[in-house]
Design an enzyme around this catalytic site. Structure first.
Site, PDB file in Angstrom:
ATOM      1  N   ASP A  36       5.256  -0.297  -1.955  1.00 17.61           N
ATOM      2  CA  ASP A  36       6.576  -0.765  -1.645  1.00 17.61           C
ATOM      3  C   ASP A  36       7.289  -0.907  -3.137  1.00 17.61           C
ATOM      4  O   ASP A  36       8.454  -1.825  -3.201  1.00 17.61           O
ATOM      5  CB  ASP A  36       6.715  -1.841  -1.116  1.00 17.61           C
ATOM      6  CG  ASP A  36       5.852  -1.999   0.372  1.00 17.61           C
ATOM      7  OD1 ASP A  36       6.217  -1.238   0.893  1.00 17.61           O
ATOM      8  OD2 ASP A  36       5.102  -3.054   0.921  1.00 17.61           O
ATOM      9  N   GLU A  37       7.420   0.123  -3.954  1.00 19.47           N
ATOM     10  CA  GLU A  37       7.631   0.249  -5.368  1.00 19.47           C
ATOM     11  C   GLU A  37       9.390   0.535  -5.321  1.00 19.47           C
ATOM     12  O   GLU A  37      10.090   0.778  -5.935  1.00 19.47           O
ATOM     13  CB  GLU A  37       6.964   0.961  -6.264  1.00 19.47           C
ATOM     14  CG  GLU A  37       5.573   0.504  -6.624  1.00 19.47           C
ATOM     15  CD  GLU A  37       4.728   0.984  -5.663  1.00 19.47           C
ATOM     16  OE1 GLU A  37       5.004   1.565  -4.788  1.00 19.47           O
ATOM     17  OE2 GLU A  37       3.219   0.895  -5.998  1.00 19.47           O
ATOM     18  N   LYS A  39       9.525   4.037  -3.429  1.00 23.37           N
ATOM     19  CA  LYS A  39       9.475   5.322  -3.564  1.00 23.37           C
ATOM     20  C   LYS A  39      10.331   6.275  -2.994  1.00 23.37           C
ATOM     21  O   LYS A  39      10.829   7.469  -3.187  1.00 23.37           O
ATOM     22  CB  LYS A  39       7.748   5.966  -3.063  1.00 23.37           C
ATOM     23  CG  LYS A  39       6.859   5.118  -4.099  1.00 23.37           C
ATOM     24  CD  LYS A  39       5.232   5.223  -3.500  1.00 23.37           C
ATOM     25  CE  LYS A  39       5.242   4.489  -2.264  1.00 23.37           C
ATOM     26  NZ  LYS A  39       5.170   3.166  -2.314  1.00 23.37           N
ATOM     27  N   GLY A  63       5.994   2.918   4.575  1.00 22.68           N
ATOM     28  CA  GLY A  63       7.159   2.447   5.285  1.00 22.68           C
ATOM     29  C   GLY A  63       8.265   2.572   3.959  1.00 22.68           C
ATOM     30  O   GLY A  63       8.361   1.877   3.023  1.00 22.68           O
ATOM     31  N   HIS A  64       8.974   3.649   4.068  1.00 21.06           N
ATOM     32  CA  HIS A  64       9.882   4.168   2.954  1.00 21.06           C
ATOM     33  C   HIS A  64      11.187   3.772   3.459  1.00 21.06           C
ATOM     34  O   HIS A  64      11.813   4.660   4.434  1.00 21.06           O
ATOM     35  CB  HIS A  64       9.668   5.578   2.536  1.00 21.06           C
ATOM     36  CG  HIS A  64       8.338   5.771   1.952  1.00 21.06           C
ATOM     37  ND1 HIS A  64       7.580   6.889   1.516  1.00 21.06           N
ATOM     38  CD2 HIS A  64       7.047   4.863   1.891  1.00 21.06           C
ATOM     39  CE1 HIS A  64       6.332   6.765   1.121  1.00 21.06           C
ATOM     40  NE2 HIS A  64       6.143   5.450   1.197  1.00 21.06           N
TER      41      HIS A  64
HETATM   42  P1  GDP Z   1       8.238   2.157  -0.958  1.00 23.07           P
HETATM   43  O1  GDP Z   1       7.327   1.893   0.262  1.00 23.07           O
HETATM   44  O2  GDP Z   1       7.892   2.531  -2.114  1.00 23.07           O
HETATM   45  O3  GDP Z   1       9.247   3.626  -0.303  1.00 23.07           O
HETATM   46  O4  GDP Z   1       9.478   1.085  -0.899  1.00 23.07           O
HETATM   47  P2  GDP Z   1       9.964   0.191   0.581  1.00 23.07           P
HETATM   48  O5  GDP Z   1      11.115   1.043   0.968  1.00 23.07           O
HETATM   49  O6  GDP Z   1       9.012  -0.170   1.248  1.00 23.07           O
HETATM   50  O7  GDP Z   1      10.716  -1.158  -0.511  1.00 23.07           O
HETATM   51  C1  GDP Z   1      11.572  -0.936  -1.364  1.00 23.07           C
HETATM   52  C2  GDP Z   1      12.671  -1.631  -0.785  1.00 23.07           C
HETATM   53  O8  GDP Z   1      13.470  -2.026  -2.026  1.00 23.07           O
HETATM   54  C3  GDP Z   1      13.502  -1.075   0.063  1.00 23.07           C
HETATM   55  O9  GDP Z   1      14.233  -1.851   1.084  1.00 23.07           O
HETATM   56  C4  GDP Z   1      14.650  -0.391  -0.765  1.00 23.07           C
HETATM   57  O10 GDP Z   1      15.735  -0.108  -0.051  1.00 23.07           O
HETATM   58  C5  GDP Z   1      14.754  -1.302  -1.694  1.00 23.07           C
HETATM   59  N1  GDP Z   1      15.104  -1.019  -3.102  1.00 23.07           N
HETATM   60  C6  GDP Z   1      14.764   0.245  -3.702  1.00 23.07           C
HETATM   61  N2  GDP Z   1      15.266   0.327  -5.148  1.00 23.07           N
HETATM   62  C7  GDP Z   1      15.800  -0.771  -5.220  1.00 23.07           C
HETATM   63  C8  GDP Z   1      16.676  -1.618  -6.334  1.00 23.07           C
HETATM   64  O11 GDP Z   1      16.653  -0.762  -7.353  1.00 23.07           O
HETATM   65  N3  GDP Z   1      17.117  -2.843  -6.123  1.00 23.07           N
HETATM   66  C9  GDP Z   1      17.040  -3.472  -5.029  1.00 23.07           C
HETATM   67  N4  GDP Z   1      17.523  -4.579  -4.924  1.00 23.07           N
HETATM   68  N5  GDP Z   1      16.435  -2.623  -3.964  1.00 23.07           N
HETATM   69  C10 GDP Z   1      15.910  -1.561  -3.969  1.00 23.07           C
HETATM   70  P1  IMO Z   2       4.382   2.055   1.016  1.00 23.35           P
HETATM   71  O1  IMO Z   2       3.964   3.871   1.198  1.00 23.35           O
HETATM   72  C1  IMO Z   2       2.159  -1.827   0.770  1.00 23.35           C
HETATM   73  C2  IMO Z   2      -1.714  -1.963   2.628  1.00 23.35           C
HETATM   74  C3  IMO Z   2      -1.794  -2.868   3.861  1.00 23.35           C
HETATM   75  C4  IMO Z   2      -3.301  -3.421   3.457  1.00 23.35           C
HETATM   76  C5  IMO Z   2      -3.921  -2.298   3.032  1.00 23.35           C
HETATM   77  C6  IMO Z   2      -4.661  -1.344   4.009  1.00 23.35           C
HETATM   78  O2  IMO Z   2       5.284   1.785   2.126  1.00 23.35           O
HETATM   79  O3  IMO Z   2       4.214   1.812  -0.200  1.00 23.35           O
HETATM   80  P2  IMO Z   2      -4.145   0.227   5.958  1.00 23.35           P
HETATM   81  O4  IMO Z   2      -3.379   0.239   7.094  1.00 23.35           O
HETATM   82  O5  IMO Z   2      -3.463   1.354   4.887  1.00 23.35           O
HETATM   83  O6  IMO Z   2      -5.439   0.517   6.185  1.00 23.35           O
HETATM   84  O7  IMO Z   2      -4.010  -0.994   4.955  1.00 23.35           O
HETATM   85  O8  IMO Z   2      -3.040  -1.423   2.261  1.00 23.35           O
HETATM   86  N1  IMO Z   2      -0.863  -0.905   2.758  1.00 23.35           N
HETATM   87  C7  IMO Z   2       0.560  -0.943   2.032  1.00 23.35           C
HETATM   88  N2  IMO Z   2       1.032  -1.923   1.501  1.00 23.35           N
HETATM   89  N3  IMO Z   2       2.841  -0.451   1.170  1.00 23.35           N
HETATM   90  C8  IMO Z   2       2.318   0.528   1.862  1.00 23.35           C
HETATM   91  O9  IMO Z   2       2.692   1.951   1.863  1.00 23.35           O
HETATM   92  C9  IMO Z   2       1.137   0.195   2.235  1.00 23.35           C
HETATM   93  N4  IMO Z   2       0.180   1.077   2.998  1.00 23.35           N
HETATM   94  C10 IMO Z   2      -0.844   0.111   3.222  1.00 23.35           C
HETATM   95  O10 IMO Z   2      -0.870  -3.951   3.734  1.00 23.35           O
HETATM   96  O11 IMO Z   2      -3.529  -4.392   2.328  1.00 23.35           O
HETATM   97 MG    MG Z   3       6.919   0.665   1.815  1.00 20.48          MG
END
Ligand code: GDP
Ligand code: IMO
Ligand code: MG
Length: 454
Positions: A36-37, A39, A63-64
């Site tokens: 959830d960085e 990506k 979840g992107h």
């Molecule tokens: P991923 O799994 O690495 O793709 O990250 P996620 O989408 O799960 O979580 C990142 C969240 O932060 C998403 O809701 C993005 O829309 C949001 N996001 C991404 N970059 C930024 C940023 O620079 N600032 C803020 N406030 N939100 C961001």
């Molecule tokens: P993205 O791509 C954050 C975590 C789960 C759990 C562990 C194992 O959005 O960054 P799993 O269902 O993969 O066997 O769960 O990994 N986890 C994530 N945490 N972002 C994710 O994906 C994750 N995918 C799995 O919460 O701790």
């Molecule tokens: Mg995510």
């Protein structure tokens, strides 16, 4: 550039050496923390420069989220490049694929006006499938787990599907094309699953219903099936640019993460080549995606976790709720020690620092620069889970900033303290910032170094 040397004793056969013709760079995007960085946002932004966007591991546990002109797209199994159009999106063999989820995801994303056809989406024929029995097993195990052994998985069957892959009993995409093979593969899987289910008190699998479900979904998946390894090798020879999209983060890696609180795949950059069928030389640049603070969903150690007002503030400002499960993400200060480590295991060349705007308004910011373990100072997180749990962070403090950085699109718009924070992060992790993100919106991104530049 690498130039192959032809041995003088071997006569030239008129073949042009492959490496001579490969001039384009390929970029791997990997999460450098616990997922959830951001990506998805960065892959979407970078995909303008790419021809192919390929997922190489994980599944719909990812979840992107991307935001384009206020429109929000949430993707699980589809590569984040699909939204742009005109690109080839690829699901590689390193992924585990739930075909029913994919069909629903394609329908939902088409509803948002995105075009997806067999010309724009390819699925590797050797991709193992996630079946309903995998999700059931995943959830039953989590329910049965005692405190301390629960992983906090997404419940989507990822672990059990990878177990079947290495156990050589997966149903793979190619098996959907031949009914006799499909039935044999299902029977093989059930020989393993029924005793397991009995042990967990789950009813035996309804074999005929499962086969019927697979027969029904097959025609919706097979049009996308392709020998991805071949297509991508050809694309590479033709000088096309490939953007590899990692899921999860390096601290969830099956080998280098905080085991056993990890996902069930290799998520670090080395997996990118294996996960699509290219050689390791195909990777030219590794971009680590790094959140300006730290979050984690699920169980497991988290040295800089905050259980106070600062942690709540990060969670609220950062909207830190899981895209897949809706769970609240645990929040904490930036851990430079961990990111230095993950930059090493993925060979990160540069980072995209995201969510800097979430730090707006803090008086003081803390950065973890090492750990204290039984009075000794460590500059890495030890492997043993018992030691990880006992590591206490050593912090350095920096002044915060009161101005808003949200939506900044140039360095000039950032307050001096924010720039100092970014520079200190670079120093501590030993890696330069290539991109800086200041909001969820695609264009609220500052480019420092183009990862695709030769
Ligand atoms: P991923 O799994 O690495 O793709 O990250 P996620 O989408 O799960 O979580 C990142 C969240 O932060 C998403 O809701 C993005 O829309 C949001 N996001 C991404 N970059 C930024 C940023 O620079 N600032 C803020 N406030 N939100 C961001
Ligand atoms: P993205 O791509 C954050 C975590 C789960 C759990 C562990 C194992 O959005 O960054 P799993 O269902 O993969 O066997 O769960 O990994 N986890 C994530 N945490 N972002 C994710 O994906 C994750 N995918 C799995 O919460 O701790
Ligand atoms: Mg995510």
């Amino acid at each position: 550039m690498f130039r192959p040397v032809r041995h003088p004793a071997i006569p030239a056969r008129g073949l042009e050496p492959v490496a001579e013709r490969i001039i384009m760079a390929n970029v791997v995007v990997v999460g450098a923390q616990w997922g959830d960085e951001g990506k998805g946002k960065i892959v979407d932004w970078l995909s303008e420069r790419a021809d192919v966007i390929a997922r190489f591991q994980g599944g719909h546990n990812a979840g992107h989220t991307l935001v384009v002109d206020g429109k929000v797209y949430k993707l699980n199994a589809l590569p984040s490049g699909v939204v742009r159009g005109g690109k080839l999106s690829v699901i590689g063999n390193g992924v585990v694929l739930d075909p029913w989820h994919l069909v629903r995801e394609i329908a939902a994303i088409r509803e948002q006006g995105v075009t997806i056809t067999p010309e724009t989406l390819m699925i590797a024929e050797n991709t193992p499938l996630i079946l309903p029995i995998h999700g059931e097993l995943d959830r039953a195990r989590e329910e049965a787990a005692s405190k301390g052994t629960k992983i906090g998985t997404t419940g989507r069957g990822i672990g059990p599907a990878y177990e079947d892959k290495v156990g050589r009993r997966s149903v793979r995409v190619a098996d959907l094309a031949d009914d006799a093979t499909l039935v044999a593969r299902v029977d093989r899987a059930l020989q393993h699953h029924d005793p397991l289910r009995r042990g967990l008190g789950i009813a035996p699998v309804d074999r005929d219903a499962l086969i019927a479900q697979l027969r029904e979904i097959a025609p919706q998946i097979l049009p996308y099936a392709a020998p991805v390894w071949k297509v991508l090798n050809e694309k590479r020879r033709a000088g096309k640019r490939i953007l590899f999209e990692g899921a999860q983060g390096a601290l969830l890696d099956i080998d280098f993460g905080t085991y056993p609180f990890v996902t069930s795949s290799n998520v670090i950059a080395g997996q990118a080549a294996t996960g699509v069928g290219l050689g390791p030389g195909a990777i030219n640049y590794v971009l680590g995606i790094v959140k300006a603070y730290t979050t984690r969903v699920g169980e497991g150690p988290f040295p800089t976790e905050l259980d106070d007002a600062d942690g709540n503030r990060l969670g609220t400002r950062g909207h830190e709720f899981g895209t897949v499960t809706g769970r609240k993400r645990r929040c904490g200060w930036f851990d430079a020690c961990l990111v230095r480590q993950t930059c090493a295991t993925s060979g990160v060349n540069g980072i995209a620092l995201t969510k800097l705007d979430v730090l707006d308004g803090f008086d003081t910011l803390k950065i973890c620069v090492g750990y204290d373990l039984d009075g000794a100072r460590l500059d890495y997180l030890p492997t043993a889970a018992e030691q990880q749990a006992r590591c206490t962070p050593v912090y350095e403090e920096m002044p915060g900033w009161s101005q808003s950085t949200e939506g900044a699109r140039s360095w000039a718009e950032l307050p001096a303290e924010a720039i100092k924070y970014v520079r200190r992060v670079e120093e501590l992790i030993g890696c330069p910032v290539a991109l800086l993100s200041t909001s969820p919106e695609r264009e609220d991104t500052i480019l420092v170094t183009d990862p695709f530049a030769d």
